[in-house]
Motif scaffolding. Structure first.
Motif, mmCIF file in Angstrom:
data_model
loop_
_atom_site.group_PDB
_atom_site.id
_atom_site.type_symbol
_atom_site.label_atom_id
_atom_site.label_comp_id
_atom_site.label_asym_id
_atom_site.label_seq_id
_atom_site.Cartn_x
_atom_site.Cartn_y
_atom_site.Cartn_z
ATOM 1 N N ILE A 32 -17.259 -9.512 -21.153
ATOM 2 C CA ILE A 32 -16.339 -10.424 -21.837
ATOM 3 C C ILE A 32 -14.918 -10.076 -21.394
ATOM 4 O O ILE A 32 -14.537 -8.907 -21.375
ATOM 5 N N ARG A 33 -14.185 -11.094 -21.019
ATOM 6 C CA ARG A 33 -12.823 -10.916 -20.540
ATOM 7 C C ARG A 33 -11.871 -11.776 -21.373
ATOM 8 O O ARG A 33 -12.196 -12.918 -21.723
ATOM 9 N N LEU A 34 -10.723 -11.218 -21.708
ATOM 10 C CA LEU A 34 -9.687 -11.944 -22.438
ATOM 11 C C LEU A 34 -8.413 -11.978 -21.610
ATOM 12 O O LEU A 34 -8.017 -10.967 -21.032
ATOM 13 N N ALA A 35 -7.774 -13.149 -21.560
ATOM 14 C CA ALA A 35 -6.499 -13.317 -20.870
ATOM 15 C C ALA A 35 -5.388 -13.427 -21.906
ATOM 16 O O ALA A 35 -5.482 -14.215 -22.847
ATOM 17 N N ARG A 45 3.477 -16.049 -11.996
ATOM 18 C CA ARG A 45 3.944 -16.724 -10.781
ATOM 19 C C ARG A 45 5.439 -17.024 -10.824
ATOM 20 O O ARG A 45 6.047 -17.271 -9.789
ATOM 21 N N ARG A 46 6.033 -17.015 -12.002
ATOM 22 C CA ARG A 46 7.463 -17.278 -12.133
ATOM 23 C C ARG A 46 8.251 -16.009 -12.480
ATOM 24 O O ARG A 46 9.447 -16.063 -12.739
ATOM 25 N N CYS A 47 7.555 -14.887 -12.484
ATOM 26 C CA CYS A 47 8.210 -13.620 -12.840
ATOM 27 C C CYS A 47 9.017 -13.056 -11.684
ATOM 28 O O CYS A 47 8.605 -13.128 -10.517
ATOM 29 N N ASP A 123 -2.663 -13.377 -15.269
ATOM 30 C CA ASP A 123 -1.954 -13.320 -16.546
ATOM 31 C C ASP A 123 -1.343 -11.930 -16.703
ATOM 32 O O ASP A 123 -1.685 -11.000 -15.967
ATOM 33 N N HIS A 124 -0.472 -11.793 -17.687
ATOM 34 C CA HIS A 124 0.167 -10.485 -17.898
ATOM 35 C C HIS A 124 -0.874 -9.407 -18.173
ATOM 36 O O HIS A 124 -0.734 -8.265 -17.736
ATOM 37 N N THR A 166 -2.081 -19.442 -21.406
ATOM 38 C CA THR A 166 -2.470 -18.717 -20.199
ATOM 39 C C THR A 166 -1.945 -19.420 -18.956
ATOM 40 O O THR A 166 -1.596 -20.601 -18.978
ATOM 41 N N ALA A 167 -1.893 -18.675 -17.846
ATOM 42 C CA ALA A 167 -1.358 -19.213 -16.599
ATOM 43 C C ALA A 167 -2.196 -20.376 -16.076
ATOM 44 O O ALA A 167 -1.668 -21.332 -15.523
#
Length: 361
Positions: A32-35, A45-47, A123-124, A166-167
């Motif tokens: 299980i993965r969480l973003a 992408r805008r960082c 994502d972060h 999310t992204a």
């Protein structure tokens, strides 16, 4: 960062290939993965470089404040040589995206390799939990607790109506991806696999290869996961995947029983040839190794090979991958050299001291 721990990691088998969880003969792992993203910064992408460093620091501070996590391995991915990044990808501890990205990024890994926390991926934060075999409920309970711990220490980007932001739009809502990795050689041999895939797609489930999105199916490994995250609760998503996996397991078992009943000689020949090539080849590619190990793994399950266990084959699956092979050898190897080294490694671990390795027809 303790490079010695990465070297030690290459010598063992991670949680997802432990081979002792529920239904582990067919179900390799449950994940299980969480973003998640921090509210005060733009998507990756805008960082700016400054943003990436600030995001990394925010999560490092939050993670270090969790008392249950005082033993995690912290890896600065940006500082790793290519082979070490690939090692972590092969072990499913980081994504290819994190490995190949630029700028500040890191991962925290627990000693048992049941979970990892990827910072500055798409994502972060991408947190994931992996359990051997079919164990989605336990994986959900673990990652839910992890998410709660971090939620108390950082401010997530969250919308009252949409949920977690999310992204990628496909992850908006829960930000959750529930996936189960299955070994389905009999469905491939009986040419039923495409029929199963079509049925899964109609139910809103995605089918991917060994290393997730964009990867090919190797060694008859397939990842089944949810596609929709918006408008569904986390519990519903876990339930959706958990309910369909036993059906696929049943199809695979039926296909294996059919092969044993209707074409036992051909099946025995397939397993025998695979085993023989693995034991005697002087040079062999990673792709061919996975294909042949897949047949041997099924042969063990069906009792056609008597003196090997599935965890042993799982270990060979991972240790014959390119980065693992180079780490175990202690040097960088080109493709041809890896193919020779892989053949030697397989011979060392599969050759029998006495006859009787294969069951009788």
């Amino acid at each position: 960062m303790d490079m010695q721990k990465l070297d030690e990691m290459a010598n063992r088998c991670g949680e997802w290939l432990r081979g002792s969880g529920p239904q582990s003969e067919i179900v390799i792992s449950s994940r299980i993965r969480l973003a998640r993203n921090l509210a005060e910064y733009p998507f990756i992408r805008r960082c700016t470089d400054s943003d990436r460093h600030a995001i990394e620091k925010a999560f490092k501070d939050a993670i270090s404040a969790v008392t249950d996590w005082d033993n995690l391995l912290q890896v600065e991915v940006a500082e790793l040589p290519t082979v070490d990044r690939q090692l972590l990808v092969e072990r499913q501890l980081i994504s290819r995206e994190l490995s190949e990205a630029n700028g500040a990024r890191c991962v925290f890994i627990d000693p048992q390799e049941t979970f990892s926390l990827m910072i500055n991926e798409e994502d972060h934060l991408r947190m994931q939990v992996m359990h051997s075999g079919l164990d989605l409920d336990a994986a959900w309970q673990q990652i839910s607790q992890m998410d709660d711990w971090l939620d108390q220490r950082v401010s997530y980007a969250f919308h009252d109506r949409l949920g977690y932001l999310t992204a990628c739009p496909t992850n908006v809502g829960t930000g959750m991806r529930v996936s189960v990795m299955l070994h389905l050689p009999a469905l491939v041999i009986t040419q039923q696999i495409e029929k199963v895939f079509r049925s899964l797609q109609k139910m809103g489930l995605a089918v991917r290869g060994l290393y997730g999105e964009g990867s090919q199916a190797m060694g008859d490994f397939y990842q089944i996961s949810n596609q929709v995250t918006l408008g569904r609760s986390e519990v519903d998503l876990v339930k959706q995947v958990a309910e369909v996996i036993p059906v696929i397991i049943d199809y695979e078992q039926q296909s294996r029983a059919f092969l044993v009943k209707e074409s036992r000689k051909d099946l025995h020949d397939r397993v025998s040839r695979a085993y023989g090539i693995l034991c005697t080849a002087q040079t062999i590619s990673s792709e061919e190794t996975l294909h042949l190990l897949s047949s041997v793994r099924m042969g063990i399950y069906l009792g056609l090979i008597k003196d090997l266990e599935i965890p042993t084959i799982n270990k060979l699956f991972i240790h014959t991958q390119p980065a693992h092979l180079q780490k175990l050898r202690g040097m960088n190897l080109d493709t041809a050299e890896r193919n020779v080294e892989r053949a030697h490694y397989l011979q060392d671990h599969l050759r029998r001291r006495q006859n009787g390795g294969l069951g009788q027809n």
